[in-house]
Enzyme design. Structure first.
Site, mmCIF file in Angstrom:
data_model
loop_
_atom_site.group_PDB
_atom_site.id
_atom_site.type_symbol
_atom_site.label_atom_id
_atom_site.label_comp_id
_atom_site.label_asym_id
_atom_site.label_seq_id
_atom_site.Cartn_x
_atom_site.Cartn_y
_atom_site.Cartn_z
ATOM 1 N N HIS A 1 -0.217 -3.578 1.330
ATOM 2 C CA HIS A 1 0.188 -4.002 2.675
ATOM 3 C C HIS A 1 0.943 -2.891 3.391
ATOM 4 O O HIS A 1 1.597 -2.065 2.755
ATOM 5 C CB HIS A 1 1.010 -5.309 2.649
ATOM 6 N N ASP B 1 0.445 -4.052 -3.222
ATOM 7 C CA ASP B 1 -0.850 -4.681 -2.938
ATOM 8 C C ASP B 1 -1.532 -4.065 -1.719
ATOM 9 O O ASP B 1 -2.511 -4.599 -1.212
ATOM 10 C CB ASP B 1 -0.686 -6.197 -2.758
ATOM 11 N N ASP C 1 8.880 -5.945 10.806
ATOM 12 C CA ASP C 1 8.663 -7.308 10.341
ATOM 13 C C ASP C 1 9.996 -8.004 10.097
ATOM 14 O O ASP C 1 11.067 -7.372 10.151
ATOM 15 C CB ASP C 1 7.801 -7.295 9.067
ATOM 16 N N GLU D 1 -0.682 -8.568 4.619
ATOM 17 C CA GLU D 1 -1.132 -8.730 3.242
ATOM 18 C C GLU D 1 -2.656 -8.611 3.165
ATOM 19 O O GLU D 1 -3.342 -8.681 4.197
ATOM 20 C CB GLU D 1 -0.669 -10.104 2.731
#
Ligand code: F6R
Length: 261
Positions: free
Chosen positions: A138, A136, A67, A143
Site C-alpha cells: 500500500h 502489502d 491519511d 490497500e
C-alpha cells in the site's frame, strides 16, 4: 523512476531533505505531502535540524497528510494529525492551520473526503509528496485491490496493515482502528514529485513489485511506475530482491552531485 540505494537512514534522510530544501528555496510557499509512520522520520529530523540552524523556513509552506484513522479521539497520540505534529510540523515554523489532514471524526465521511480533495486542489496541488510503503504494497492506506484512479475515501485496513501498525498501539491489535480515510492513488499521482522511502527486509517484496513488477491493483504502489517523477530511496535490506540492483547503484554512482533528485 529513479532508484537510489543508500547504506543508512541518515543518508536517506539528508537526500530527501536536500530535495525539500531546494524546493522551499525556489518556492517558499510550496505544498508538501507528508507521510506518517517510521519511514520518513529521518527526513523530518533532518529538516528540523536545518530549521534550527536557520537554513530553512516553512513559514509560507503548507502540508497535507496522506491519511487518517477513523474514530480515534482528537487528542489520541496515534491520530495522524497529532503524529505529524509530534514528528515534524510542530517542531518547525508552519503557520497555524497550514498543515491539514483528512477528518477521521467527520459525521459525513464522503463530504469530508470531498472537502479534503478540494483543499489540496485549492492549494495548487502537492509539489513534493513523501511516501512510505506497506509490506502489502500500500501507499497511503490504499490497500491491495484499490482502484488505481481512486480519490480520497474511506478504506478498510487489511489485517496485515493492522498487525504491522500494532507496534504503535502497545502491540495490541484490538486497539488499531479498522478503517481509515486515505488520499486515493489518483490523488497521490497528481503530486509533482514523489519520494518513496523504504527500509528493512520486511519491505523487500513490496519494493520488488513497486520497481520491477507488473502494474496491478494487487500491489497498489506499482501505479507509481506511471508517474514521470518518482524517486525511490532504499536501504540495502529493502533493495535485496531487486533484480537490477547493480544497475541502479551504478547509475547513481555516475550521477553528477549537482543534479539532485
Ligand atoms: C502513513 C502511510 C503508510 C505508511 C506505510 C509504511 O501515512 O501513508 O502508507 O507509509 O504503512 O509505514 P512505516 O513507514 O511505518 O513502515
Amino acid at each position: 523512476m529513479e532508484v537510489i540505494v543508500l547504506p543508512d537512514p541518515g543518508r536517506i534522510g539528508s537526500l530527501a531533505a536536500d530535495a525539500i530544501t531546494a524546493l522551499i528555496t525556489r518556492k517558499p510557499d510550496a505544498v508538501l505531502g507528508l507521510a506518517t509512520g517510521s519511514s520518513p522520520l529521518a527526513v523530518y529530523d533532518e529538516l528540523v535540524s536545518r530549521y534550527e540552524a536557520g537554513q530553512i523556513s516553512f513559514r509560507q509552506a503548507r502540508g497535507f497528510t496522506l491519511d487518517e484513522y477513523v474514530g480515534l479521539p482528537a487528542d489520541h497520540p496515534e491520530r495522524y494529525r497529532n503524529v505529524i505534529d509530534t514528528a515534524f510540523a510542530a517542531r518547525v515554523d508552519f503557520a497555524p492551520g497550514a498543515v491539514q489532514g483528512p477528518d477521521g471524526l467527520a459525521d459525513d465521511i464522503p463530504a469530508a473526503c470531498a472537502a479534503y480533495e478540494a483543499a489540496i486542489r485549492d492549494a495548487g496541488g502537492v509539489d513534493l509528496q513523501i511516501l512510505g510503503i506497506g509490506t502489502d504494497g500500500h501507499i497511503a492506506f490504499n490497500e491491495p485491490g484499490s482502484s488505481l484512479a481512486s480519490r480520497t475515501r474511506i478504506k478498510t485496513l487489511t489485517r496485515q496493515t493492522r498487525v504491522d501498525n500494532a507496534r504503535f498501539f502497545g502491540g495490541d491489535l484490538d486497539q488499531v482502528p479498522t478503517h481509515c480515510l486515505t488520499q486515493g492513488l489518483g490523488t497521490i499521482m497528481e503530486a509533482r514529485h514523489l519520494i518513496l522511502i523504504a527500509m528493512g527486509r520486511s519491505k523487500a517484496e513490496a519494493v520488488h513489485h513497486l520497481v520491477e513488477g507488473a502494474v496491478s491493483a494487487m500491489w497498489p504502489a506499482t501505479v507509481l511506475q506511471m508517474h514521470p517523477h518518482v524517486t525511490v530511496l532504499l536501504d540495502d535490506a529493502a533493495a535485496q530482491r531487486l533484480q537490477l540492483v547493480d544497475y541502479y547503484r551504478e547509475t547513481y554512482r555516475a550521477k553528477p552531485a549537482w543534479q539532485g533528485i
